[in-house]
Design an enzyme around this catalytic site. Structure first.
Site, PDB file in Angstrom:
ATOM      1  N   SER A 147       0.832  -1.192   0.000  1.00  0.00           N
ATOM      2  CA  SER A 147       0.000   0.000   0.000  1.00  0.00           C
ATOM      3  C   SER A 147       0.873   1.250   0.000  1.00  0.00           C
ATOM      4  O   SER A 147       1.675   1.416  -0.918  1.00  0.00           O
ATOM      5  CB  SER A 147      -0.968  -0.061   1.186  1.00  0.00           C
ATOM      6  OG  SER A 147      -2.010   0.862   1.053  1.00  0.00           O
ATOM      7  N   ASP A 272      -9.783  -3.964  -5.717  1.00  0.00           N
ATOM      8  CA  ASP A 272      -9.274  -3.270  -4.531  1.00  0.00           C
ATOM      9  C   ASP A 272     -10.184  -2.085  -4.209  1.00  0.00           C
ATOM     10  O   ASP A 272     -10.327  -1.167  -5.020  1.00  0.00           O
ATOM     11  CB  ASP A 272      -7.845  -2.776  -4.803  1.00  0.00           C
ATOM     12  CG  ASP A 272      -7.152  -2.263  -3.554  1.00  0.00           C
ATOM     13  OD1 ASP A 272      -7.805  -1.589  -2.729  1.00  0.00           O
ATOM     14  OD2 ASP A 272      -5.937  -2.506  -3.419  1.00  0.00           O
ATOM     15  N   HIS A 300      -7.973  -5.252  -0.771  1.00  0.00           N
ATOM     16  CA  HIS A 300      -6.782  -4.463  -0.433  1.00  0.00           C
ATOM     17  C   HIS A 300      -5.987  -5.181   0.646  1.00  0.00           C
ATOM     18  O   HIS A 300      -6.449  -5.349   1.778  1.00  0.00           O
ATOM     19  CB  HIS A 300      -7.186  -3.067   0.056  1.00  0.00           C
ATOM     20  CG  HIS A 300      -6.010  -2.145   0.221  1.00  0.00           C
ATOM     21  ND1 HIS A 300      -5.365  -1.589  -0.866  1.00  0.00           N
ATOM     22  CD2 HIS A 300      -5.352  -1.704   1.324  1.00  0.00           C
ATOM     23  CE1 HIS A 300      -4.373  -0.830  -0.437  1.00  0.00           C
ATOM     24  NE2 HIS A 300      -4.338  -0.890   0.894  1.00  0.00           N
TER      25      HIS A 300
END
Length: 330
Positions: A147, A272, A300
């Protein structure tokens, strides 16, 4: 040298979600709320930085060994991040050492300077890479990030180019285009994720401001309703950006993946909930060193797959660890 017109690859992933957790939200939420933290014995180190600030490191695995992976957490993450600890365990099982970089200001103790980490803050990671090389000239370095940490990692690799001290890298759920992601997070059900992240960020900056006051309007920061407002009021002014959009444009990893010169795997899911498929770069914008692996599902930093007897396992952690293990021979 690469031939003119050469570029990276975009491939379909073989990831298949657990049949009870097929949706993006289940894939995203279950690891956060229901997964027990993977056990991992950590050895802490405080690293003093050239500008007088510090970051904290955590080492795991054997104390000696030829291969070392630097792991970079996501937004509001740190040493306790489950995906990071799970990947560390996968690497240690393959005879790696790991060191977790807790990004500047990311720990319980506020860092000394007003500014904290952000999507484009690569200086500490790059400094750590070179320091590890100096400490152990023969060490074989790799890196992984998730991320925000994926964005930091990919940007750092692009900035370093041919001089990158690592031999290979792997990234999960990279938010290639930050403005698109910020837009997504303030619409529909994604607002629930934004609310949770903003709540945690505001708590971090409030704790930090109490110890190290920043030259910002903290009441306005605490009143931010979305990432655009938070970054306009906090991230941008503390880090020399004109506003949130200037910050996003200058820091998004989409502008750096064409300059990466080390074997790099990036794994993203089309579903996501933190982004849209529009953020995914085309093969033509990737360097020949980069493979972007895209799955239809996974959420995610989720990627929960069925294992033996149908028990769930965390596929992304195994995939990233296997890639690094295959790219940097023991």
């Amino acid at each position: 040298m690469y031939e003119r017109g050469s570029h990276g690859r975009v491939i379909d992933s073989d990831f298949e979600p657990h049949p009870l957790l097929r949706g993006a939200h289940a894939q995203t939420i279950v690891p956060t709320l229901l997964r027990p933290p993977p056990d991992l014995a950590l050895r802490r180190e405080r690293l003093e930085l050239p500008d007088g600030d510090f970051v904290d490191l955590a080492w795991a695995g054997p104390e000696r060994g030829p291969r070392l992976a630097v792991l970079v957490h996501g937004l509001t993450g740190g040493f306790q991040s489950k995906y990071l600890r799970g990947t560390a365990r996968e690497l240690i099982a393959r005879d790696w050492r790991v060191v977790i970089l807790q990004l500047r200001g990311g720990g319980d103790e506020p860092n000394r300077h007003p500014r904290c980490y952000h999507h484009g803050d690569t200086a500490d990671l790059r400094y750590l890479w070179r320091l590890l090389r100096q400490r152990e000239p023969g060490v074989r370095l790799a890196a992984a990030g998730w991320s925000l940490g994926a964005n930091v990692l990919l940007k750092a690799l692009g900035e370093e180019g041919d001089a990158a001290p690592v031999e290979a890298a792997a990234a999960g759920c990279a938010p290639f285009r930050l403005e698109i992601c910020a837009e997504k997070l303030r619409s529909g059900s994604a607002r629930l994720y934004q609310a949770r992240l903003l709540r945690d960020l505001k708590a971090i900056v409030a704790r930090k401001h109490a110890a190290v006051p920043a030259p910002v309007d903290m009441a306005a920061v605490q009143g931010a309703r979305d990432f655009f407002e938070f970054d306009d009021r906090y991230t941008a002014p503390l880090n020399g950006f004109r506003d949130a959009r200037d910050y996003y444009a200058r820091c998004e990893s989409a502008g750096f993946v064409g300059a990466i010169r080390r074997p790099t795997l990036i794994v993203n899911a089309r579903d996501d909930p933190f982004m849209t498929p529009d953020v995914l770069p085309a093969a033509e914008s990737l360097s020949p060193s980069v493979t972007l692996e895209v799955s239809r599902r996974g959420g995610h930093v989720g990627f929960i797959a069925p294992g033996r007897r149908g028990l769930p396992f965390f596929w992304l952690e195994r995939r990233l660890a296997a890639y690094l293990d295959g790219s940097v021979a023991g």
